[in-house]
Motif scaffolding. Structure first.
Motif, PDB file in Angstrom:
ATOM      1  N   PRO A  81       0.794  -1.235   0.000  1.00  0.00           N
ATOM      2  CA  PRO A  81       0.000   0.000   0.000  1.00  0.00           C
ATOM      3  C   PRO A  81       0.826   1.285   0.000  1.00  0.00           C
ATOM      4  O   PRO A  81       0.305   2.352  -0.212  1.00  0.00           O
ATOM      5  CB  PRO A  81      -0.811  -0.121   1.294  1.00  0.00           C
ATOM      6  N   ASP A  82       2.129   1.162   0.247  1.00  0.00           N
ATOM      7  CA  ASP A  82       2.992   2.339   0.240  1.00  0.00           C
ATOM      8  C   ASP A  82       3.362   2.676  -1.197  1.00  0.00           C
ATOM      9  O   ASP A  82       4.242   2.037  -1.788  1.00  0.00           O
ATOM     10  CB  ASP A  82       4.261   2.081   1.066  1.00  0.00           C
ATOM     11  N   LEU A  83       2.680   3.664  -1.762  1.00  0.00           N
ATOM     12  CA  LEU A  83       2.947   4.074  -3.133  1.00  0.00           C
ATOM     13  C   LEU A  83       3.673   5.416  -3.187  1.00  0.00           C
ATOM     14  O   LEU A  83       3.721   6.065  -4.229  1.00  0.00           O
ATOM     15  CB  LEU A  83       1.643   4.144  -3.937  1.00  0.00           C
ATOM     16  N   GLU A  84       4.229   5.842  -2.038  1.00  0.00           N
ATOM     17  CA  GLU A  84       5.009   7.083  -2.019  1.00  0.00           C
ATOM     18  C   GLU A  84       6.466   6.829  -2.410  1.00  0.00           C
ATOM     19  O   GLU A  84       7.157   7.732  -2.855  1.00  0.00           O
ATOM     20  CB  GLU A  84       4.929   7.725  -0.633  1.00  0.00           C
ATOM     21  N   THR A  85       6.931   5.577  -2.227  1.00  0.00           N
ATOM     22  CA  THR A  85       8.278   5.219  -2.669  1.00  0.00           C
ATOM     23  C   THR A  85       8.347   5.290  -4.190  1.00  0.00           C
ATOM     24  O   THR A  85       7.382   4.956  -4.872  1.00  0.00           O
ATOM     25  CB  THR A  85       8.624   3.794  -2.207  1.00  0.00           C
ATOM     26  N   ALA A  86       9.491   5.715  -4.719  1.00  0.00           N
ATOM     27  CA  ALA A  86       9.662   5.768  -6.174  1.00  0.00           C
ATOM     28  C   ALA A  86       9.507   4.363  -6.755  1.00  0.00           C
ATOM     29  O   ALA A  86      10.029   3.389  -6.220  1.00  0.00           O
ATOM     30  CB  ALA A  86      11.036   6.332  -6.523  1.00  0.00           C
ATOM     31  N   ILE A  87       8.755   4.270  -7.842  1.00  0.00           N
ATOM     32  CA  ILE A  87       8.515   3.000  -8.520  1.00  0.00           C
ATOM     33  C   ILE A  87       9.067   3.085  -9.935  1.00  0.00           C
ATOM     34  O   ILE A  87       8.731   4.001 -10.685  1.00  0.00           O
ATOM     35  CB  ILE A  87       7.006   2.665  -8.572  1.00  0.00           C
ATOM     36  N   PHE A  88       9.928   2.128 -10.293  1.00  0.00           N
ATOM     37  CA  PHE A  88      10.413   2.007 -11.662  1.00  0.00           C
ATOM     38  C   PHE A  88       9.566   0.948 -12.362  1.00  0.00           C
ATOM     39  O   PHE A  88       9.550  -0.207 -11.935  1.00  0.00           O
ATOM     40  CB  PHE A  88      11.879   1.573 -11.700  1.00  0.00           C
ATOM     41  N   GLU A  89       8.892   1.328 -13.426  1.00  0.00           N
ATOM     42  CA  GLU A  89       8.157   0.364 -14.240  1.00  0.00           C
ATOM     43  C   GLU A  89       8.957   0.127 -15.515  1.00  0.00           C
ATOM     44  O   GLU A  89       9.134   1.038 -16.317  1.00  0.00           O
ATOM     45  CB  GLU A  89       6.759   0.872 -14.575  1.00  0.00           C
TER      46      GLU A  89
END
Length: 423
Positions: A123-131
């Motif tokens: 649920p933590d979507l504040e961390t940077a996500i690389f897609e």
């Protein structure tokens, strides 16, 4: 030809009726479809089905409904409300048409699968996500609408870049698009690299992500469908980078969420004694990562570019892909192992496990001259034990004992490794 024309007429007729029925919604083609070069298009998956993932694997997860804990938010610069299931659904006509890439690629096409992946990234979507290689961007939109604060799309296919860049320009900074291939960062080659090759240092510096201590919070989450060609070699290169704290692992414990073939997952998680599957790949991955199986998905659920080459490149089409969470172990460098000697452990495991039915004592005597019996006694292990019956943590403890001795520093193997590293 006449059959194709009739099919197109039927599709256009149905589409016009659909648009008329949902006149209150903006037409997806008008909202999303960019002007992109024409060419062969990826194929629409024929069916969609979830497996219950109940097998001999360590853990499993059945299909679940979208999590209520994922915060929905509006894409203010794109439209006034989150994208609905209808609007986020793509069909073969709406997927940006691109020229096929050299490698076989797989894309998430179904919004339901995109929602499931988003649940596991949260649920933590504040961390940077690389897609990695988002392609048509079905998961991209789902992550943004679920509340992703910083999403970086690493797309290597220039055919999809105009579409993703248009989406980036219509948002308020939540999406950044970079033309690069995550799996080609910092290739393990000698000499000077070409200026066009993207490095992890340049990528992270451009994104403003600084280096972190190994025990700090996880700085980045990476999602990717692992390239099917040389799948194991790709993972081993990643493990090597982790052991030496180079490339992306200079910046901390980067989390990975990967779709990989079930056969490779089973080899990764094989246990000692399973001579057919247990190998150096298993030892090194289990030593480096906490591994968790999140979901199994049928192969047919993914869109493939160059499907005609799939059998030639991968030899066998797998029944399903496994979504696996790889979290670098926080205690990896806490008991004597460090980036300066970890590469030697990497080499030792590969050399010792080359023959999984060999006696471990004979291999240890090469690394610790005439000291194999003493080492096994200190570890409480039998002198008859075979290399394929030793646990990953036992290999780590053996190395940490060996590495402290003067006999090891005098061995020909150690000197050969040091000479190779200097060159």
């Amino acid at each position: 030809m006449s059959t194709q024309m009739c099919s197109k007429v039927v599709v256009l007729a149905l589409r016009s009726v659909c648009c008329h029925t949902h006149s209150s919604r903006p037409c997806i083609r008008a909202v999303l479809a960019p002007k992109v070069p024409s060419g062969p298009c990826v194929l629409m998956p024929q069916r969609r089905a979830y497996s219950d993932a109940r097998s001999s694997a360590p853990s499993s997860l059945e299909r679940t409904s979208p999590s209520s804990t994922l915060t929905q938010r509006n894409l203010s610069a794109l439209q006034s409300r989150p994208v609905s299931r209808y609007e986020s659904m793509y069909d073969a006509e709406n997927v940006p048409q691109v020229k096929p890439t050299i490698a076989v690629r797989h894309y998430i096409f179904d919004p339901a699968l995109a929602e499931l992946v988003t649940q596991h990234l949260g649920p933590d979507l504040e961390t940077a996500i690389f897609e990695c290689n988002p392609g048509p961007g079905v998961l991209t939109r789902t992550l943004l609408n679920a509340g992703a604060q910083r999403l970086v799309a690493l797309e290597n296919d220039k055919g999809y870049l105009p579409y993703l860049q248009e989406l980036e320009g219509r948002l308020d900074g939540q999406l950044e698009v970079v033309n690069c291939n995550f799996w080609r960062l910092d290739p393990l080659i000698g000499g000077n690299m070409k200026p066009s090759v993207m490095t992890a240092d340049k990528l992270f510096t451009d994104l403003g992500i600084s280096e972190a201590n190994w025990t700090d919070d996880l700085p980045v989450k990476v999602f990717s469908i692992l390239p099917q060609v040389q799948e194991r070699a790709t993972l081993l290169k990643l493990v090597y980078s982790l052991f030496e704290r180079v490339s992306v692992y200079r910046y901390g414990r980067i989390e990975l969420f990967l779709f990989m073939t079930e056969s490779e997952y089973l080899k990764m998680m094989a246990k000692p004694g399973d001579i057919m599957r247990y190998r150096n790949f298993s030892v090194l991955c289990q030593m480096a990562f906490d591994v968790k199986l999140l979901h199994k998905e049928p192969w047919e659920s993914f869109v493939m570019s160059k499907p005609s080459l799939t059998l030639k490149k991968t030899r066998k089409v797998p029944d399903q892909l496994c979504l696996v969470h790889l979290s670098p172990r926080a205690d990896l460098f806490s008991t004597g192992l460090n980036p300066n000697n970890a590469s030697t452990l990497f080499v030792m495991v590969k050399q010792v496990m080359a023959v999984r039915k060999a006696k471990l004592i004979n291999k240890l005597n090469q690394w610790f001259p005439d000291g194999g019996s003493k080492l096994l006694s200190e570890m409480g292990m039998s002198e008859d034990i075979m290399t394929g019956h030793v646990f990953p943590d036992e290999y780590r403890r053996l190395f940490e004992i060996i590495e402290k001795t003067s006999e090891f520093k005098d061995s020909w193997i150690y000197k050969d490794i040091m000479r190779t590293q200097r060159n």
